[in-house]
Design a protein around this motif. Structure first.
Motif, PDB file in Angstrom:
ATOM      1  N   GLU A   1      -4.152   2.659  -8.618  1.00 54.38           N
ATOM      2  CA  GLU A   1      -5.421   1.932  -8.745  1.00 54.38           C
ATOM      3  C   GLU A   1      -5.363   0.927  -9.889  1.00 54.38           C
ATOM      4  O   GLU A   1      -5.864  -0.197  -9.766  1.00 54.38           O
TER       5      GLU A   1
ATOM      6  N   SER B   1       0.839  -1.188   0.000  1.00 51.34           N
ATOM      7  CA  SER B   1       0.000   0.000   0.000  1.00 51.34           C
ATOM      8  C   SER B   1       0.876   1.239   0.000  1.00 51.34           C
ATOM      9  O   SER B   1       2.043   1.185   0.412  1.00 51.34           O
TER      10      SER B   1
ATOM     11  N   ALA C   1      -8.691   4.171   0.086  1.00 55.52           N
ATOM     12  CA  ALA C   1      -9.026   2.951   0.831  1.00 55.52           C
ATOM     13  C   ALA C   1      -9.192   3.197   2.321  1.00 55.52           C
ATOM     14  O   ALA C   1      -9.941   2.470   2.994  1.00 55.52           O
TER      15      ALA C   1
ATOM     16  N   ILE D   1      -7.081  -1.689   6.400  1.00 55.03           N
ATOM     17  CA  ILE D   1      -7.102  -2.238   5.034  1.00 55.03           C
ATOM     18  C   ILE D   1      -6.359  -3.565   4.931  1.00 55.03           C
ATOM     19  O   ILE D   1      -6.148  -4.087   3.836  1.00 55.03           O
TER      20      ILE D   1
ATOM     21  N   PRO E   1      -3.687  -0.490  -3.024  1.00 58.17           N
ATOM     22  CA  PRO E   1      -4.545   0.402  -2.234  1.00 58.17           C
ATOM     23  C   PRO E   1      -3.747   1.579  -1.692  1.00 58.17           C
ATOM     24  O   PRO E   1      -2.576   1.447  -1.343  1.00 58.17           O
TER      25      PRO E   1
ATOM     26  N   ASN F   1     -11.533   6.617  -4.591  1.00 58.15           N
ATOM     27  CA  ASN F   1     -11.119   5.254  -4.274  1.00 58.15           C
ATOM     28  C   ASN F   1     -10.118   5.181  -3.120  1.00 58.15           C
ATOM     29  O   ASN F   1      -9.423   4.169  -2.964  1.00 58.15           O
TER      30      ASN F   1
END
Length: 225
Positions: free
Chosen positions: A108, A13, A139, A164, A113, A137
């Motif tokens: 994305e 991430s 997260a 997440i 994420p 979007n």
């Protein structure tokens, strides 16, 4: 310190600071400061002086504007006047930094994420983000008052990773302030200084002990692709 390096471990991430990293919010924050200063017949502050302080929020900006005379006022009243004006005018001048939209789109597309960990109050952050469809979007978002601790404490970043379900040791954290790098380092993340953000011209970011310093948002792709 390398400026281009591919990660040696799988990236789980990418987490970002908000003000001075994803969004240039300085002029709306500066307008809130100058509104309060004008209310008290104080001299307003020009952009070149308030922009480097923008990441420090109401406290830093009010101290900048009022200086030593701030002790003559009720700080809680000043802060509320600042926040009320800012909330009502939160996206008049604020914009994404060049390259941020493409960076988020790339993350994305690659199913990486991304999220926001900011010291901005959660309520203000939730009010601000919907103005920018590029953030649809996101997260996870952790504000400055979401938890009892905030950056430079690593708890908000670690909390975001839990939300997440990613390994914090496999994440990037990007921010424009020393507290961002301290939080990211304490969370065992790979840390990046956002050199385009609200950093004093005489500030030596090399001393922050970040893993990398990047000059513009799209430079982060050199470490991802």
């Amino acid at each position: 310190m390398s400026t281009i390096q591919h990660p040696t471990k799988q990236l789980a991430s990418v987490l970002f600071d908000l003000d001075g990293t994803l969004l240039d919010t300085a002029d709306d924050l500066g307008a809130a400061l100058n509104h309060v200063l004008s209310h008290y017949n104080k001299q307003t502050v020009v952009a070149k002086h308030y922009r480097p302080i923008a990441s420090d929020g109401a406290l830093g900006l009010l101290n900048l504007g009022f200086g030593a005379t701030i002790k003559q006022y009720d700080y809680d009243v000043l802060r509320q006047q600042f926040l009320t004006y800012y909330q009502e005018n939160i996206a008049e001048h604020t914009c994404l930094y060049p390259g941020v939209a493409q960076l988020l789109e790339n993350l994305e597309t690659n199913n990486i994420p991304w999220g926001i960990i900011t010291n901005k109050p959660e309520g203000l952050t939730k009010r601000l983000l919907p103005y920018y469809p590029e953030f649809a979007n996101c997260a996870v978002m952790v504000g400055g008052d979401t938890l009892t601790k905030r950056k430079p404490d690593p708890e908000p970043i670690l909390h975001a990773c839990q939300q997440i379900n990613v390994d914090h040791k496999q994440c990037f954290y990007v921010g424009d302030a020393l507290r961002d790098i301290q939080a990211g380092n304490s969370a065992a993340m790979t840390t990046f200084v956002a050199k385009w953000g609200y950093i004093l011209s005489n500030e030596n970011c090399q001393t922050w002990q970040a893993d990398h310093i990047i000059a513009k948002p799209l430079d982060l792709l050199n470490f991802i692709n």
